[in-house]
Design a protein around this motif. Structure first.
Motif, mmCIF file in Angstrom:
data_model
loop_
_atom_site.group_PDB
_atom_site.id
_atom_site.type_symbol
_atom_site.label_atom_id
_atom_site.label_comp_id
_atom_site.label_asym_id
_atom_site.label_seq_id
_atom_site.Cartn_x
_atom_site.Cartn_y
_atom_site.Cartn_z
ATOM 1 N N GLU A 72 56.232 57.499 -10.505
ATOM 2 C CA GLU A 72 56.668 59.001 -9.856
ATOM 3 C C GLU A 72 55.634 59.311 -8.888
ATOM 4 O OE1 GLU A 72 56.660 61.610 -12.687
ATOM 5 O OE2 GLU A 72 57.573 63.305 -11.917
ATOM 6 N N CYS A 73 56.139 59.470 -7.532
ATOM 7 C CA CYS A 73 55.329 60.287 -6.646
ATOM 8 C C CYS A 73 54.967 61.255 -7.009
ATOM 9 C CB CYS A 73 56.173 60.179 -4.920
ATOM 10 S SG CYS A 73 54.844 60.871 -3.422
ATOM 11 N N SER A 74 53.804 61.451 -6.830
ATOM 12 C CA SER A 74 52.525 63.469 -7.809
ATOM 13 C C SER A 74 52.592 63.952 -6.747
ATOM 14 C CB SER A 74 51.718 63.500 -8.048
ATOM 15 O OG SER A 74 50.924 62.924 -7.151
ATOM 16 N N SER A 75 53.244 64.016 -4.739
ATOM 17 C CA SER A 75 53.219 64.433 -3.767
ATOM 18 C C SER A 75 54.643 65.317 -3.683
ATOM 19 C CB SER A 75 52.882 63.508 -2.328
ATOM 20 O OG SER A 75 53.185 64.683 -2.055
ATOM 21 N N CYS A 76 55.960 64.175 -3.938
ATOM 22 C CA CYS A 76 57.407 63.933 -2.903
ATOM 23 C C CYS A 76 58.263 64.094 -4.477
ATOM 24 C CB CYS A 76 57.773 63.487 -1.781
ATOM 25 S SG CYS A 76 57.908 61.539 -2.306
ATOM 26 N N GLN A 77 57.514 63.870 -5.200
ATOM 27 C CA GLN A 77 58.147 64.295 -6.522
ATOM 28 C C GLN A 77 59.519 62.336 -6.695
ATOM 29 O OE1 GLN A 77 56.905 67.087 -5.932
ATOM 30 N NE2 GLN A 77 55.377 66.739 -7.659
ATOM 31 N N LYS A 123 52.237 52.502 -2.891
ATOM 32 C CA LYS A 123 52.027 54.384 -2.204
ATOM 33 C C LYS A 123 53.522 53.664 -1.961
ATOM 34 C CE LYS A 123 52.676 53.358 3.020
ATOM 35 N NZ LYS A 123 51.920 53.263 4.519
ATOM 36 N N CYS A 124 53.843 55.826 -1.895
ATOM 37 C CA CYS A 124 55.659 56.408 -1.341
ATOM 38 C C CYS A 124 55.588 55.931 -0.292
ATOM 39 C CB CYS A 124 55.605 57.648 -2.131
ATOM 40 S SG CYS A 124 57.281 58.664 -1.514
ATOM 41 N N PRO A 125 56.873 54.735 0.044
ATOM 42 C CA PRO A 125 57.123 54.694 0.819
ATOM 43 C C PRO A 125 58.078 55.922 1.981
ATOM 44 C CG PRO A 125 58.774 54.091 -1.179
ATOM 45 C CD PRO A 125 57.448 54.379 -1.412
ATOM 46 N N ASP A 126 58.173 56.819 1.402
ATOM 47 C CA ASP A 126 58.815 58.041 1.605
ATOM 48 C C ASP A 126 57.846 58.760 2.120
ATOM 49 O OD1 ASP A 126 61.201 57.090 1.803
ATOM 50 O OD2 ASP A 126 61.484 59.309 0.591
ATOM 51 N N CYS A 127 56.466 59.490 1.655
ATOM 52 C CA CYS A 127 56.179 60.057 2.533
ATOM 53 C C CYS A 127 54.307 59.805 2.171
ATOM 54 C CB CYS A 127 55.409 61.856 1.527
ATOM 55 S SG CYS A 127 54.983 61.108 -0.507
ATOM 56 N N GLY A 128 54.173 58.842 1.617
ATOM 57 C CA GLY A 128 52.888 57.431 1.897
ATOM 58 C C GLY A 128 52.129 57.784 1.029
HETATM 59 ZN ZN LIG Z 1 56.517 60.382 -1.732
#
Ligand SMILES: [Zn+2]
Length: 301
Positions: free
Chosen positions: A277-282, A260-265
């Motif tokens: 790539e995180c599609s939520s926080c880019q 998972k994205c460590p910044d936004c989960g």
């Molecule tokens: Zn993210």
């Protein structure tokens, strides 16, 4: 991002200077014995936190796959050289305070000689709890402030800090010793049940190590380890704790779905050739030469 400071072994020759040439055969062999006593015989996916250069990794043979996590990329490169690249080993550079895995993924985790560097130990333990599934086993080693040497030094006025109080002591920058009760209370607060406690390195005394053959010291320590169930006065303590509750997650076929994205989960991440790539926080997280890197996002060109 406000996470506690991290002890970084980047570029360190820790494996060579501390283990291979540092006269640590005794400590290494006693750890091997403790791990054998505490590890489940088999399992699917184990998370090794603070894997370093992979010294302990071959001891987790009963597991189908192992994720080696360390903050230092160069330590993981050394591990890669030692263990090779295969589907069995997954190398991840990440911050233990922001683990990049989906909840409930692992059936076991180990953290050996790593809590020692945690300025915020409960925060790290909470992260471990999240990534373990129900019934997950956690083997934790910590440095014990309540050891005989510290007790004597304190009683004879040669050491200022008290080994009897519950707070951690930072005796060198980013090197912490913990009170056994404090560690056990943190684990209990997160829902872990402590199943076994072993004490190690009872004979970590330079003079003994020079005078007595290592094999004998290792044998004596292996017998003494069981006293950990009664009291903990040695410099190193191992516990096996089990988590009962939590989210059950089938182990996905694709490694991509571990993360998972460590910044936004957010998960899943999108796979590109050399980054996720995180599609939520880019944010973009690097993947280079077989090592996933979740420490800092890569900046877009
Ligand atoms: Zn993210």
């Amino acid at each position: 991002m406000t996470t506690p400071p991290v002890c970084d072994y980047e570029g360190s020759d820790y494996q060579t200077s501390f283990w291979d040439q540092g006269g640590r055969e005794y400590e290494d062999r006693t750890e091997a014995i403790a791990l054998k006593r505490l590890l489940p015989k088999s399992g699917h996916l184990l998370l090794e936190l603070g894997a370093g250069a992979g010294r302990n990794t071959p001891r987790y043979l009963g597991f189908d796959r192992i994720v080696l996590l360390d903050y230092s990329r160069t330590q993981l490169e050394q591990a890669q050289q030692r263990l090779g690249r295969s589907d069995k080993y997954i190398y991840v550079a990440a911050d233990v305070y922001r683990l990049p895995f989906v909840d409930g993924l692992f059936d076991a985790a180990t953290m050996i000689r790593t809590l020692h560097h945690m300025a915020d130990a409960p925060k790290a333990l909470g992260q471990v709890k999240n990534v373990l599934g129900p019934g997950g086993v956690f083997i934790l080693e910590f440095a014990n402030k309540l050891n005989l040497k510290a007790i004597f030094r304190y009683l004879f006025g040669r050491q200022k800090w008290s080994p009897f109080t519950p707070e951690p002591v930072e005796f060198v920058k980013l090197n912490f010793d913990f009170h056994p009760k404090a560690v056990k209370n943190w684990l209990k607060d997160f829902g872990f049940k402590i199943e076994k406690t072993l004490t190690l390195s009872h004979f970590r005394i330079g003079l003994l190590k020079r005078m007595i053959p290592t094999g004998i010291l290792v044998f004596l320590d292996s017998v003494s380890q069981w006293t950990g169930a009664l009291w903990q006065l040695s410099p190193s303590v191992f516990v096996r704790a089990k988590i009962q509750s939590g989210k059950h997650q089938e182990i996905p076929n694709s490694i991509l779905l571990f993360f998972k994205c460590p910044d936004c989960g957010h998960s899943p991440l999108i796979e590109h050739k050399d980054y996720l790539e995180c599609s939520s926080c880019q944010k973009k997280w690097g993947f280079k030469d077989g090592i996933f890197d979740f420490r800092e996002p890569i900046l877009s060109a």
